[in-house]
Scaffold this motif. Structure first.
Motif, PDB file in Angstrom:
ATOM      1  N   PRO A   1       0.878  -0.472  -0.029  1.00 27.50           N
ATOM      2  CA  PRO A   1      -0.265   0.503  -0.790  1.00 27.50           C
ATOM      3  C   PRO A   1       0.874   1.556   0.120  1.00 27.50           C
ATOM      4  CG  PRO A   1       0.484  -0.773   1.886  1.00 27.50           C
ATOM      5  CD  PRO A   1       1.489  -1.764   1.028  1.00 27.50           C
ATOM      6  N   SER A   2       1.613   1.137  -0.765  1.00 26.17           N
ATOM      7  CA  SER A   2       2.906   2.434   0.021  1.00 26.17           C
ATOM      8  C   SER A   2       2.543   3.348  -1.162  1.00 26.17           C
ATOM      9  CB  SER A   2       4.665   1.730  -0.618  1.00 26.17           C
ATOM     10  OG  SER A   2       4.450   1.436  -2.022  1.00 26.17           O
ATOM     11  N   VAL A   3       1.941   3.468  -2.708  1.00 26.63           N
ATOM     12  CA  VAL A   3       2.673   4.478  -2.985  1.00 26.63           C
ATOM     13  C   VAL A   3       1.126   5.135  -3.209  1.00 26.63           C
ATOM     14  CG1 VAL A   3       2.889   5.293  -5.895  1.00 26.63           C
ATOM     15  CG2 VAL A   3       4.195   3.656  -5.184  1.00 26.63           C
ATOM     16  N   ASP A   4       0.434   6.560  -2.784  1.00 27.56           N
ATOM     17  CA  ASP A   4      -0.146   7.516  -2.611  1.00 27.56           C
ATOM     18  C   ASP A   4      -0.923   7.858  -3.777  1.00 27.56           C
ATOM     19  OD1 ASP A   4      -2.123   8.264  -1.307  1.00 27.56           O
ATOM     20  OD2 ASP A   4      -1.024   8.501   1.036  1.00 27.56           O
TER      21      ASP A   4
ATOM     22  N   GLY B   1      -7.055   5.208   8.353  1.00 26.33           N
ATOM     23  CA  GLY B   1      -8.258   5.302   8.374  1.00 26.33           C
ATOM     24  C   GLY B   1      -8.769   4.748   7.140  1.00 26.33           C
ATOM     25  N   TYR B   2      -7.751   4.292   6.297  1.00 26.53           N
ATOM     26  CA  TYR B   2      -8.859   3.598   5.349  1.00 26.53           C
ATOM     27  C   TYR B   2      -8.357   2.204   5.422  1.00 26.53           C
ATOM     28  CZ  TYR B   2      -8.566   7.777   3.239  1.00 26.53           C
ATOM     29  OH  TYR B   2      -8.948   9.074   3.248  1.00 26.53           O
ATOM     30  N   PRO B   3      -9.002   1.312   5.290  1.00 26.48           N
ATOM     31  CA  PRO B   3      -9.445  -0.342   4.615  1.00 26.48           C
ATOM     32  C   PRO B   3      -8.272  -0.286   4.012  1.00 26.48           C
ATOM     33  CG  PRO B   3     -11.693   0.302   4.205  1.00 26.48           C
ATOM     34  CD  PRO B   3     -10.973   1.737   4.756  1.00 26.48           C
ATOM     35  N   VAL B   4      -7.900  -2.026   4.328  1.00 29.31           N
ATOM     36  CA  VAL B   4      -6.891  -2.438   3.659  1.00 29.31           C
ATOM     37  C   VAL B   4      -7.698  -3.612   2.846  1.00 29.31           C
ATOM     38  CG1 VAL B   4      -4.651  -3.382   3.151  1.00 29.31           C
ATOM     39  CG2 VAL B   4      -4.488  -1.170   4.640  1.00 29.31           C
ATOM     40  N   ARG B   5      -7.213  -3.870   1.451  1.00 28.52           N
ATOM     41  CA  ARG B   5      -7.710  -4.877   1.222  1.00 28.52           C
ATOM     42  C   ARG B   5      -6.985  -6.174   1.435  1.00 28.52           C
ATOM     43  NH1 ARG B   5      -7.003  -4.310  -3.984  1.00 28.52           N
ATOM     44  NH2 ARG B   5      -5.894  -3.369  -4.418  1.00 28.52           N
ATOM     45  N   LYS B   6      -7.688  -7.047   1.836  1.00 29.43           N
ATOM     46  CA  LYS B   6      -6.929  -8.219   1.382  1.00 29.43           C
ATOM     47  C   LYS B   6      -6.436  -8.570   0.956  1.00 29.43           C
ATOM     48  CE  LYS B   6      -9.863 -10.381   5.021  1.00 29.43           C
ATOM     49  NZ  LYS B   6      -9.521 -12.030   6.479  1.00 29.43           N
ATOM     50  N   ASN B   7      -5.908  -8.853  -0.215  1.00 30.27           N
ATOM     51  CA  ASN B   7      -5.126  -9.475  -1.599  1.00 30.27           C
ATOM     52  C   ASN B   7      -3.540  -8.380  -0.799  1.00 30.27           C
ATOM     53  OD1 ASN B   7      -5.992 -10.440  -2.912  1.00 30.27           O
ATOM     54  ND2 ASN B   7      -6.469  -9.427  -4.507  1.00 30.27           N
ATOM     55  N   ILE B   8      -3.844  -7.586  -0.257  1.00 30.83           N
ATOM     56  CA  ILE B   8      -2.179  -6.087  -0.462  1.00 30.83           C
ATOM     57  C   ILE B   8      -2.151  -7.038   1.031  1.00 30.83           C
ATOM     58  CG2 ILE B   8      -1.912  -4.175   0.795  1.00 30.83           C
ATOM     59  CD1 ILE B   8      -4.019  -2.832  -1.032  1.00 30.83           C
TER      60      ILE B   8
END
Ligand SMILES: [K+]
Ligand SMILES: [K+]
Lengths: 484, 484
Positions: free
Chosen positions: B170-173, B385-392
């Motif tokens: 989830p690094s690149v914003d 604050g954002y949910p992280v998808r399982k795949n990530i």
């Protein structure tokens, strides 16, 4: 709501079972005329027996209820804690042979099948106490294989939840729907192998006493020996070979042994974990033998003998030694270090991360790469021919991370007591992985006696947490667990 | 089908950009009258320039196509490889100052912002070559922050796939939809911080040359110094303080710096990674300072100064040293060891596992425990604050496992060359994590010169693989990648 009364009753029954084995050791003590030890055993039985019967009497009207997962989790950890406490009595009562800290460390090391010892001169100990020491291994090992699958459910504690608790992941194979029966068969396998190894060791010239103790220790992948030089004492290729074989066997899933004996060969050859385990064993033995040949040992045969013994000992997390591997080549040493991470198979008495977890994570790693090249592809992860649910891979990944974190935290705790990095890290690895010997000052020729008391308590905790697959113990420290 | 012609064109453009910086160094060499170095620079430019123009000319009719993920993956790895090769020319042509192996190691160490050096006497080197050495850091760091997000897409290579390639997880914003513009702003931030640090260091009494080199090195979290004693050479609390601050800054996500400058404070305070990063930095500094006070340093102030510098240096994976931390307490050392695993923030120039990954895995670990107690519960993992998808989370778990495996494989490779365990393991950690110094024989007071040539190649590969988030490089070794 937690059912503490029923939990206490369960643990009391467990203590009474221990008392039977303590009585056995008292008998052996009487045979050897070790009267101080006999007195100590009887005193231990008297105290623990009274408490147990007291608890069972007070809560006699408590009926078996459907226990919750939480009850199960508490019971598992509590069982190991209480068993280690009661089992420490004989060491303490015998004229203060060991301090309370040392005695608890030694019994937790026993029940967790770690085999890390604080004894500096093992051969000086009374035979009956040495037998008790090996028995803590054997009972602990049986506990790990059977307890979670069968005995505890018999006592009225939910079965499957506990299996989850003792082994998050795909480890426990439902071999028969009747759990109690399964347990009985696993028992037979465990006892049978112990008897067979004892017989083979006696044939190799060991005394019956030593053979029995070493068999207890081997099947439990424990590592306590009755000799200061461990198995190296016997300096016999035959004995090394027998113990190598049984260490490899003890590191396998016991449900596979059961299947083999009931003639079901099919499931065995497609078992991913078994194949990976044997592959790792043979590969590691070969690498070590190759690395040692010509440098440490003159002959190929000798290189193979010592390499395969030590590879089996570390991979199965037994921890026996036939030589001080700290004098080996660095390649030989680092191979053992890698094996320390891997550990044996699930459903065995071995510790470590476990082969099936490593195999799952490796397959998952390859799937991730496939996904990188084919972002829209769907890749199924199969273990032993069956697809593994994502949740299980999830739990395994979580376990792996938790394992590494635990290692680093324990390492830091030791370093904070001014213990060098290599000793700190490998002591963490050797206790969390239930191996026993590490490197540095906790190498195979050393012991854990020199450590300060508070470090021994930390390592006792590490052994217990490692033995109970971390989650089982750590969850008790979350506030969420204790919420209504 | 892979578009090799377009890939070659892209890499050729990259070489021409490098040539511009080589020309700059030649100019500096002329100013310092280092004629051997100038000749070496010009020769490097001539050779690499001719090849690049040749490739661009031959493939001039190749149009920009929609490139595949695979093209992107190859381009990334190839860029680092080719850049390190070309950048090694000046070291080799300058009268054979370095062997080919050493030169490649040094430039890969530069571009990967690792900072592991094979130079035994840095101060003996011509100034223009030292500048080039620092520039490899600076360009490599910029590459990591900007290249993946912006420059390569400008050259016609698919944007988002590359961002995936360079930073699984989830690094690149996505800070602005116009990637080219974003890149420009990140450039400004990077150049701005470099200029500011140079100014502040000059104010502290450094020469402009040293200040510039150390700023290049700091912003890239590289660690190359122009002095044999690294930053310890200056023995100045002010300089230590400035560099500590900028190391901490360089380890942060550059999109946050950009946001801060555009007045967007809201996103910053809820950024999980930033909060965790600062927490780790302050906690580690406190633990180290506490551990060193009274034992290594007399005053509290001195303890804090050295502790915070080294914590920032290792956490941000810069690798500067103001002292030989191998003489510290074991608690101080082990704290640094733990920081080596953690690393800096995603979207920064830092290496290591990265704080956001550790944070995600920790949260996942807690979720697993919740799941154990409430098997039917649904637990959402939130980052910033954002949910992280399982795949990530999956990809991150896979990354963590791969990281540990890589460490163990590299450790084994070193041990096979008869290097002791502590040196082998921390050399692996220091190169895969792009840190630079480790412990043992690769400690902060030592260098990598003593290693056999083949080990230097292994470590060069480790630096590149670590820098490119492992998957990017490893996937090229799977047969599946090359299948049509
Ligand atoms: K063991
Ligand atoms: K670095």
């Amino acid at each position: 709501m937690m059912h503490f009364k029923v939990i206490f009753k369960t643990v009391s029954v467990l203590i009474l079972i221990l008392d039977i084995f303590l009585l056995l050791c008292a008998g052996v003590g009487a045979y050897y005329e070790e009267w101080a030890a006999v007195r100590s055993f009887l005193l231990s039985i008297a105290i623990s027996g009274c408490i147990s019967f007291g608890i069972l009497f007070v809560f006699r009207h408590e009926k078996q209820k459907t226990l919750s997962t939480r009850d199960g989790l508490i019971t598992v950890t509590l069982s190991w804690l209480v068993a280690s406490t009661v089992a420490a009595f004989p060491y303490i009562f015998d004229g203060g042979m060991l301090t309370v800290t040392d005695a608890f460390f030694e019994t937790m090391s026993g029940f967790s099948t770690t085999g890390a010892t604080i004894l500096t001169d093992i051969e000086k100990m009374p035979g009956s106490l040495l037998l008790w020491r090996s028995l803590t291994h054997w009972l602990g090992g049986m506990g790990i294989v059977v307890l979670g699958v069968a005995i505890l459910p018999l006592l009225g504690i939910g079965g499957m939840q506990l299996m989850q608790a003792e082994a998050p992941g795909p480890s426990v194979d439902k071999i028969t729907p009747r759990i109690a029966e399964t347990a009985k068969y696993l028992w037979y396998v465990y006892v049978g192998f112990t008897a067979l190894e004892t017989f083979l060791l006696v044939c190799g010239g060991m005394t019956f006493f030593d053979a029995l103790n070493h068999s207890f220790s081997t099947l439990a992948t424990g590592g306590f020996s009755t000799k200061n030089l461990s198995v190296g004492h016997y300096d016999s290729a035959y004995i090394d070979g027998v113990i190598t074989l049984f260490m490899v066997i003890a590191g396998m899933n016991f449900t596979l042994h059961f299947r083999l004996m009931s003639g079901n060969f099919k499931g065995i050859f497609r078992n991913t974990e078994l194949k990976a385990y044997l592959l790792v064993f043979f590969a590691a033995s070969a690498v070590i033998a190759f690395s040692l040949h010509g440098k440490i040992y003159g002959s190929v045969w000798e290189s193979i003998r010592y390499a395969s013994f030590q590879a089996a000992s570390i991979l199965s997390t037994t921890g026996f030694a036939t030589t001080d591997y700290e004098y080996w080549t660095y390649l030989g040493q680092v191979t053992l270090l890698v094996l320390m991470f891997v550990g044996g198979c699930s459903g065995s008495t071995a510790g470590g991360i476990k082969v099936v977890r490593i195999a799952t994570l490796l397959k998952q790693g390859f799937n991730e790469m496939k996904f990188l090249v084919h972002p829209r592809g769907v890749f199924i992860l199969k273990i032993s021919g069956y697809p593994v649910r994502k949740n299980i891979v999830y739990a395994i990944s979580g376990f792996f991370f938790l394992y590494v974190c635990t290692l680093l935290v324990v390492t830091s705790a030791l370093a904070a007591s001014d213990i060098d990095l290599l000793t700190s890290f490998t002591a963490a690895l050797a206790t969390v992985g239930n191996i026993g010997p590490g490197f540095g000052n906790v190498g195979p020729a050393e012991n854990y006696a020199f450590l300060p008391d508070h470090v021994k308590w930390i390592l006792s905790f590490a052994m217990m947490a490692g033995r109970l697959e971390l989650y089982t113990v750590f969850v008790l420290f979350t506030p969420m667990f204790w919420k209504k």
